[in-house]
Design a protein around this motif. Structure first.
Motif, PDB file in Angstrom:
ATOM      1  N   VAL A   1     -39.450 -26.367 -15.151  1.00 30.38           N
ATOM      2  CA  VAL A   1     -40.335 -25.725 -15.163  1.00 30.38           C
ATOM      3  C   VAL A   1     -40.548 -24.659 -14.077  1.00 30.38           C
ATOM      4  N   SER A   2     -40.182 -25.228 -12.927  1.00 29.33           N
ATOM      5  CA  SER A   2     -40.245 -24.138 -11.612  1.00 29.33           C
ATOM      6  C   SER A   2     -39.416 -23.050 -12.075  1.00 29.33           C
ATOM      7  N   LEU A   3     -37.896 -23.368 -12.529  1.00 31.89           N
ATOM      8  CA  LEU A   3     -37.275 -22.062 -12.710  1.00 31.89           C
ATOM      9  C   LEU A   3     -37.533 -21.386 -13.665  1.00 31.89           C
ATOM     10  N   SER A   4     -37.981 -22.041 -14.772  1.00 32.57           N
ATOM     11  CA  SER A   4     -38.523 -21.207 -15.973  1.00 32.57           C
ATOM     12  C   SER A   4     -39.794 -20.172 -15.914  1.00 32.57           C
ATOM     13  N   ILE A   5     -40.525 -20.724 -14.854  1.00 28.13           N
ATOM     14  CA  ILE A   5     -42.034 -19.923 -14.494  1.00 28.13           C
ATOM     15  C   ILE A   5     -41.389 -18.586 -13.933  1.00 28.13           C
ATOM     16  N   ILE A   6     -40.504 -18.772 -12.847  1.00 36.11           N
ATOM     17  CA  ILE A   6     -39.897 -17.604 -12.238  1.00 36.11           C
ATOM     18  C   ILE A   6     -39.029 -16.547 -13.064  1.00 36.11           C
ATOM     19  N   GLY A   7     -38.176 -17.247 -13.928  1.00 40.83           N
ATOM     20  CA  GLY A   7     -37.488 -16.455 -14.981  1.00 40.83           C
ATOM     21  C   GLY A   7     -38.475 -15.566 -15.867  1.00 40.83           C
ATOM     22  N   LEU A   8     -39.651 -16.330 -16.473  1.00 41.16           N
ATOM     23  CA  LEU A   8     -40.632 -15.645 -17.393  1.00 41.16           C
ATOM     24  C   LEU A   8     -41.325 -14.426 -16.419  1.00 41.16           C
ATOM     25  N   ALA A   9     -41.706 -15.001 -15.349  1.00 42.86           N
ATOM     26  CA  ALA A   9     -42.614 -13.945 -14.383  1.00 42.86           C
ATOM     27  C   ALA A   9     -41.636 -12.799 -14.026  1.00 42.86           C
ATOM     28  N   ILE A  10     -40.199 -12.800 -13.821  1.00 46.97           N
ATOM     29  CA  ILE A  10     -39.522 -11.650 -13.689  1.00 46.97           C
ATOM     30  C   ILE A  10     -39.300 -10.823 -15.163  1.00 46.97           C
ATOM     31  N   PHE A  11     -39.105 -11.284 -16.241  1.00 41.88           N
ATOM     32  CA  PHE A  11     -38.839 -10.748 -17.425  1.00 41.88           C
ATOM     33  C   PHE A  11     -39.806 -10.375 -18.441  1.00 41.88           C
ATOM     34  N   THR A  12     -41.212 -10.731 -18.009  1.00 41.76           N
ATOM     35  CA  THR A  12     -42.386 -10.474 -18.953  1.00 41.76           C
ATOM     36  C   THR A  12     -43.264  -9.991 -17.993  1.00 41.76           C
ATOM     37  N   ASP A  13     -44.321  -9.428 -18.816  1.00 43.21           N
ATOM     38  CA  ASP A  13     -45.707  -8.955 -18.183  1.00 43.21           C
ATOM     39  C   ASP A  13     -46.772  -9.807 -17.971  1.00 43.21           C
ATOM     40  N   HIS A  14     -46.430 -11.277 -18.437  1.00 44.81           N
ATOM     41  CA  HIS A  14     -47.620 -12.117 -18.458  1.00 44.81           C
ATOM     42  C   HIS A  14     -48.065 -12.704 -17.097  1.00 44.81           C
ATOM     43  N   ASN A  15     -49.031 -13.029 -16.969  1.00 50.81           N
ATOM     44  CA  ASN A  15     -49.793 -13.405 -15.793  1.00 50.81           C
ATOM     45  C   ASN A  15     -48.949 -14.777 -15.433  1.00 50.81           C
ATOM     46  N   ILE A  16     -49.006 -14.855 -14.205  1.00 53.54           N
ATOM     47  CA  ILE A  16     -48.174 -16.145 -13.657  1.00 53.54           C
ATOM     48  C   ILE A  16     -48.997 -17.441 -13.887  1.00 53.54           C
ATOM     49  N   HIS A  17     -50.267 -17.344 -13.777  1.00 51.13           N
ATOM     50  CA  HIS A  17     -51.123 -18.407 -14.328  1.00 51.13           C
ATOM     51  C   HIS A  17     -50.875 -18.911 -15.754  1.00 51.13           C
ATOM     52  N   HIS A  18     -51.042 -17.908 -16.578  1.00 49.60           N
ATOM     53  CA  HIS A  18     -50.886 -18.156 -18.039  1.00 49.60           C
ATOM     54  C   HIS A  18     -49.303 -18.500 -18.087  1.00 49.60           C
TER      55      HIS A  18
END
Length: 143
Positions: free
Chosen positions: A18-35
């Motif tokens: 989860v920790s690594l996936s959130i970081i990756g998605l935050a880097i590669f998408t425009d979605h809010n980190i909280h979402h």
């Protein structure tokens, strides 16, 4: 592997994933980190349940010492696990992030590619560390 160890394995796997996936998605998408965090927590919960169920079933079909599993068996394990997980998580990601199924699928594929590699490395490492610890604690059981 007993029930408590299966739970430990699943939780350890998911916290890192989860920790690594959130970081990756935050880097590669425009979605809010909280979402993304909320989404990945829900996805991780689904994955933990799937992890316990899938691995229990897999172990019934592929018995024996895990540290001696072949590369082919490990690859099949990861691919089957991730394919089953995609089936459950794509609709969830689409719903929570308010995106279409295609966008959720693409995002989930990105996470899946990462997690597939991560799962292979994590499980290989876990199995060998476990075998080492068991051998150190009970040399008679290791043989």
């Amino acid at each position: 592997m007993g029930r408590l160890e299966r739970i430990f394995h699943a939780i350890t796997f998911e916290v890192l994933a989860v920790s690594l996936s959130i970081i990756g998605l935050a880097i590669f998408t425009d979605h809010n980190i909280h979402h993304l965090s909320g989404t990945m927590i829900v996805v991780a919960t689904i994955a933990m349940i799937w992890n316990v169920v899938f691995n229990w079933v897999f172990d019934k079909f592929v018995p024996g010492q895990k540290e001696k599993r072949t590369l082919k068996t490990r690859i099949n394990h990861v691919l089957l696990f991730e394919a089953g997980l995609l089936f459950f998580t794509v609709p969830v990601m689409a719903f929570i992030l308010k995106v279409g199924l295609w966008e959720a699928f693409v995002m989930d594929i990105g996470v899946t590619i990462f997690i597939t590699i991560y799962a292979f490395v994590f499980n290989l490492t876990y199995d060998h560390l476990r075998a080492y610890i068991v051998a150190k604690r009970s040399p008679m059981l290791a043989n």
